[in-house]
Structure formats: C-alpha cells, structure tokens
Design a protein around this motif. Structure first.
Motif, PDB file in Angstrom:
ATOM      1  N   ASN A 122     -89.372  71.055 -65.581  1.00 35.71           N
ATOM      2  CA  ASN A 122     -89.555  70.138 -64.464  1.00 35.71           C
ATOM      3  C   ASN A 122     -90.693  69.194 -64.796  1.00 35.71           C
ATOM      4  O   ASN A 122     -91.877  69.553 -64.692  1.00 35.71           O
ATOM      5  N   GLU A 123     -90.346  67.951 -65.244  1.00 35.41           N
ATOM      6  CA  GLU A 123     -91.374  67.010 -65.627  1.00 35.41           C
ATOM      7  C   GLU A 123     -92.222  66.541 -64.456  1.00 35.41           C
ATOM      8  O   GLU A 123     -93.305  65.974 -64.639  1.00 35.41           O
ATOM      9  N   CYS A 124     -91.723  66.751 -63.232  1.00 34.89           N
ATOM     10  CA  CYS A 124     -92.469  66.304 -62.060  1.00 34.89           C
ATOM     11  C   CYS A 124     -93.479  67.336 -61.583  1.00 34.89           C
ATOM     12  O   CYS A 124     -94.202  67.093 -60.610  1.00 34.89           O
ATOM     13  N   ALA A 125     -93.548  68.499 -62.229  1.00 32.87           N
ATOM     14  CA  ALA A 125     -94.445  69.567 -61.769  1.00 32.87           C
ATOM     15  C   ALA A 125     -95.904  69.137 -61.830  1.00 32.87           C
ATOM     16  O   ALA A 125     -96.731  69.584 -61.022  1.00 32.87           O
ATOM     17  N   SER A 126     -96.259  68.262 -62.775  1.00 38.26           N
ATOM     18  CA  SER A 126     -97.658  67.827 -62.916  1.00 38.26           C
ATOM     19  C   SER A 126     -97.980  66.604 -62.074  1.00 38.26           C
ATOM     20  O   SER A 126     -99.065  66.038 -62.215  1.00 38.26           O
ATOM     21  N   ASN A 131    -100.195  55.745 -57.716  1.00 39.96           N
ATOM     22  CA  ASN A 131    -100.076  54.782 -56.604  1.00 39.96           C
ATOM     23  C   ASN A 131     -99.085  55.231 -55.540  1.00 39.96           C
ATOM     24  O   ASN A 131     -98.362  54.421 -54.952  1.00 39.96           O
ATOM     25  N   GLY A 132     -99.005  56.523 -55.324  1.00 36.82           N
ATOM     26  CA  GLY A 132     -98.144  57.043 -54.263  1.00 36.82           C
ATOM     27  C   GLY A 132     -96.675  57.042 -54.584  1.00 36.82           C
ATOM     28  O   GLY A 132     -95.839  57.168 -53.682  1.00 36.82           O
ATOM     29  N   GLY A 133     -96.330  56.927 -55.871  1.00 33.80           N
ATOM     30  CA  GLY A 133     -94.921  56.924 -56.252  1.00 33.80           C
ATOM     31  C   GLY A 133     -94.296  58.305 -56.120  1.00 33.80           C
ATOM     32  O   GLY A 133     -94.971  59.337 -56.195  1.00 33.80           O
ATOM     33  N   THR A 134     -92.972  58.335 -55.914  1.00 32.18           N
ATOM     34  CA  THR A 134     -92.229  59.588 -55.795  1.00 32.18           C
ATOM     35  C   THR A 134     -91.570  59.905 -57.122  1.00 32.18           C
ATOM     36  O   THR A 134     -90.818  59.089 -57.664  1.00 32.18           O
ATOM     37  N   CYS A 135     -91.839  61.091 -57.650  1.00 30.08           N
ATOM     38  CA  CYS A 135     -91.298  61.486 -58.950  1.00 30.08           C
ATOM     39  C   CYS A 135     -89.878  62.018 -58.789  1.00 30.08           C
ATOM     40  O   CYS A 135     -89.614  62.862 -57.927  1.00 30.08           O
ATOM     41  N   VAL A 136     -88.965  61.524 -59.609  1.00 28.23           N
ATOM     42  CA  VAL A 136     -87.582  62.000 -59.636  1.00 28.23           C
ATOM     43  C   VAL A 136     -87.340  62.621 -61.005  1.00 28.23           C
ATOM     44  O   VAL A 136     -87.402  61.939 -62.028  1.00 28.23           O
ATOM     45  N   ASP A 137     -87.091  63.923 -61.020  1.00 29.32           N
ATOM     46  CA  ASP A 137     -86.935  64.654 -62.280  1.00 29.32           C
ATOM     47  C   ASP A 137     -85.497  64.545 -62.775  1.00 29.32           C
ATOM     48  O   ASP A 137     -84.546  64.691 -62.011  1.00 29.32           O
ATOM     49  N   GLU A 138     -85.330  64.277 -64.073  1.00 26.72           N
ATOM     50  CA  GLU A 138     -84.039  64.280 -64.724  1.00 26.72           C
ATOM     51  C   GLU A 138     -84.159  65.016 -66.049  1.00 26.72           C
ATOM     52  O   GLU A 138     -85.263  65.376 -66.471  1.00 26.72           O
TER      53      GLU A 138
END
Length: 422
Positions: A122-126, A131-138
């Motif tokens: 899960n690359e979004c775990a960290s 700037n408040g962006g939402t991480c979308v993991d692929e």
C-alpha cells in the motif's frame, strides 16, 4: 540234497538284496532332505533380493521433495526438487515477499522453512500526498487527487528513491470533461507525464491533457469512416449515432433499420397494410379501380379481379382482367441497371405473351421492361434514384392468340426510396 543247497543260497541272496535296498532307500531319503533344504535356502535368498530391490526402487522414486507452487502474485525460480537443491521466490511489482526467499530440499524429502507469500504494498500507507491531496493507491504506484489549484502528480514507488517518494504538485489549468490533468511520474529527478486513453498532451504544457476529437481526426481514414452515419465526440472517446428509424448495430459503426411493422411501432388502421421501409413505414390501402363498363372485386389484400362481362358488353371484355399491387423498399442511390420485379404467366392460354411499361415520363425515366424468357417479363431500374422519393410503375402483360387479344393483366409496383444509402 542239491535242492536244499540251492534253496539256502536263494534265501541268502534275498536277505542280502533286502539289506541293499534299505541302504539305497536311506541314501535317497538323505539326498531328498538335502535337496529340499537347498530349495528353502534359495527361496529365502530370492525373497531377500526382491525385498532389497523393492526398497531401492521406492527410495529411487521418492528421492525428490514435493512440488512447490509459486506464490500468488509471484514466481518460483528453479525447477529441480532433488535433495540438496534450492528454489527461490520473487514477487510481482507492487507486492512484497513474506517468508523465506529460498527453500532447500532436505534428506527427509521435505522443504525447510515456511510457506512463502506475496503481500500487496500500500503506497499510500506513508501519506505521501502534500497540500491536502488525497492518495489513491494502485498496483506499483499511487497518485494524488489534489485541489483545483493543483495538478495531480503520480509516483511509481518501485522506481524512485525515498527522497523522491512524495508526489509533487504544480499549479493547474482549469479542468473539465474535455481537459484533464496528466499523470506524471518522477524518476530519478525527471518528470514523465502521460494522459488517459482518448486524451493527448496539450502542446508544451505537459501537465494538461485535452480530449482527442476522433470524429474529426479519423473522418476520412484509410480504414473508412469511424461511423457510417454520424460520429459524436465524447470525453475520451466517441460514439456513432443513427437517424430516426435506425438502430446502431453491434459493431457500433453501422445502422440497422427498425421494422416498425413487425414491432408494432406504427399507427396503421385495421383496413390498412403496414409496409416497412428503410427508416420508416407506410400505411397503404388497396382499393379496386373504378372503370366504366367493368366492375372489380378484391380477391386478396393486394389483388382485384374483374367480374364476368355480359356477352354484348365489348367495353367490359377489353378492360384489364386483374390488377395486382406490390410495394418495394429500397435504399437511396441504388446501383443500376437492376431487376426490381418479375411478372410471369402461370398458365398462358394464348400463343403469345406481350409485356409493356405503362405510365408517364417519370416512370420511363427510371424504368424499362424486358423479357427474360417466354413467359416472364421483368421491371428494370435503369438509373439511380436519390431519396427520399416514391416511384410508381405499371407493367402490363397481354395474352394473344394469332394477334387477337385474349386478356390483359396489370401489375402496379410502388417503390419507396429511403433518404440514406445504408
């Protein structure tokens, strides 16, 4: 006296012979016992050899460890399962190895270590987005969905270092259905941007993707038009549309006529007949003609026959014996010359059949009549017709006996020409 001597000698010989037989019998018994013992020893040796051979064969058969399957979302390196050999495991991009990287086949014919698995990363775990962006993991990468004032940037974790793992942000242009932000990957300090299918980089601005107008770009391609009728550009793609009265076919390019008569999508009344045409339909009603001195009766929905004439009514006998009505649906600009309809005599009663085209200039402009054999005439289309249009033609078949008319039969053909060529 001599007889007694011989008798004594005879008995003595019998006694000696009996003893010899007993000795021979004992000797044979001893040999037999020895032979049987030898057979028993031989059987034991054979059984022992067979047992040892079976053990060796079993050992040879089971000299490899059980087959190991590769982990899900991973691969196994190495095919030998013999004692002392190793197999190695690697995971697909976007997955990490859980368990030993390699396993060895042991003397006990079992593999050392625990079962290996590949776990999704899960690359979004960290929380890499700024700037408040939402991480979308692929798989094997992530991208950040940013506010309207920022461009979305993506990162491929397997190809970047920890220092460049975070997604970057840049000011973005106004987005919409035909303009979208690009997906960019930072690899060793170099930014590579790509667009979704159906979009392309907007000139020098690699952060913005604009929609590709496939309808304009491939309007007259080598493979032909994208759509046989009309092409409608959509965000990231296109679709084909058809005029009213047609549906798009399964290939998404062509148009297929809707049969309003078969599907009951018409407003014809009970005394009318629905005729399906390309892109529409026609409601027709056949009424028998009114001719002086002759009367007609409808014998079928599309045929009228003359009532019997009186003997002194010469005008009646010269009127057509029957009228038949036929309706054809054709596409616009149909190639010509072409046979459109055939008229035949089922049981000619005369010695001659004559076929002719009735009607005015319009009919003769587009049609002609030719004979195809002794009893058949055919209506020919001689020039293409641009639709929408309605053409009418009348074919007369006359029976003669020694040039004396015996009967006349009129076939009225109405041709509905569609607006389109498909």
């Amino acid at each position: 006296m001599l007889a007694k001597t011989f008798l004594a000698i005879y008995f003595l010989l019998l006694i000696l012979l009996s003893g010899s037989l007993k000795q021979v019998q004992k000797l044979l018994s001893a040999h037999e016992a020895s032979y049987l013992q030898s057979l028993r020893n031989l059987k034991k040796k054979i059984n022992l050899l067979q047992s040892n051979a079976g053990k060796q064969a079993t050992r040879a058969t089971n000299s490899t460890c059980p087959k190991l399957e590769p982990p899900v979302n991973g691969r196994k390196l190495g095919k030998s399962h013999s004692v002392g050999h190793e197999v190695h495991f690697v995971c697909d991009p976007g997955f990490e190895l859980v368990g030993p990287e390699s396993r060895v086949c042991q003397e006990s014919l079992t593999w050392n270590g625990q079962q290996t698995a590949c776990r999704y990363i899960n690359e979004c775990a960290s929380s890499p987005c700024l700037n408040g962006g939402t991480c979308v993991d692929e798989v094997n990468h992530f991208f950040c969905v940013c506010a309207k004032v920022f461009v979305t940037m993506t990162n491929t974790s397997a190809a970047t270092s920890p220092d460049t793992a975070a997604a970057s942000t840049m000011p973005a242009a106004t987005s919409g259905p035909l303009v979208r932000p690009s997906r960019c990957t930072i690899t060793q300090g170099t930014t590579h941007c790509t667009c979704e299918p159906g979009y392309t980089i907007s000139g020098r601005d690699s952060t913005t993707c604009t929609d590709i107008d496939e309808c304009e770009l491939f309007h007259n391609g080598q493979a032909g038009k994208l759509c046989l009728h009309a092409c409608v550009n959509t965000p990231g793609g296109y679709r084909c549309s058809c005029p009213a009265g047609y549906n798009v076919t399964r290939d998404g390019r062509s148009c297929k006529d809707i049969d309003e008569c078969a599907t009951r999508q018409n407003n014809c009344t009970k005394d009318q007949t629905c005729i399906n045409t390309y892109g529409s339909f026609q409601c027709v009603r056949v009424d028998c003609p009114k001719i002086p001195n002759a009367t007609y009766v409808k014998t079928s929905p599309m045929r009228c026959e003359r009532n019997p004439c009186s003997v002194d009514n010469k005008a009646c006998s010269q009127a057509p014996n029957s009228f038949s009505y036929h309706y054809l649906a054709v596409v616009s600009n149909l190639s010509a010359p072409r046979v459109m309809f055939r008229v035949s005599a089922m049981r000619p009663i005369g010695d001659t059949l004559r076929f002719s085209l009735l009607g005015g200039r319009q009919a003769r402009r587009h049609f002609t009549v030719q004979r195809s054999d002794r009893v058949t005439g055919q209506l020919m289309l001689v020039s293409p017709v641009q639709g929408p249009a309605t053409l009418e033609a009348e074919v007369e078949m006359s029976e003669l006996e020694r040039r004396v008319p015996l009967g006349r039969y009129i076939t009225k053909v109405t041709m509905f020409v569609s607006q389109y060529e498909f």
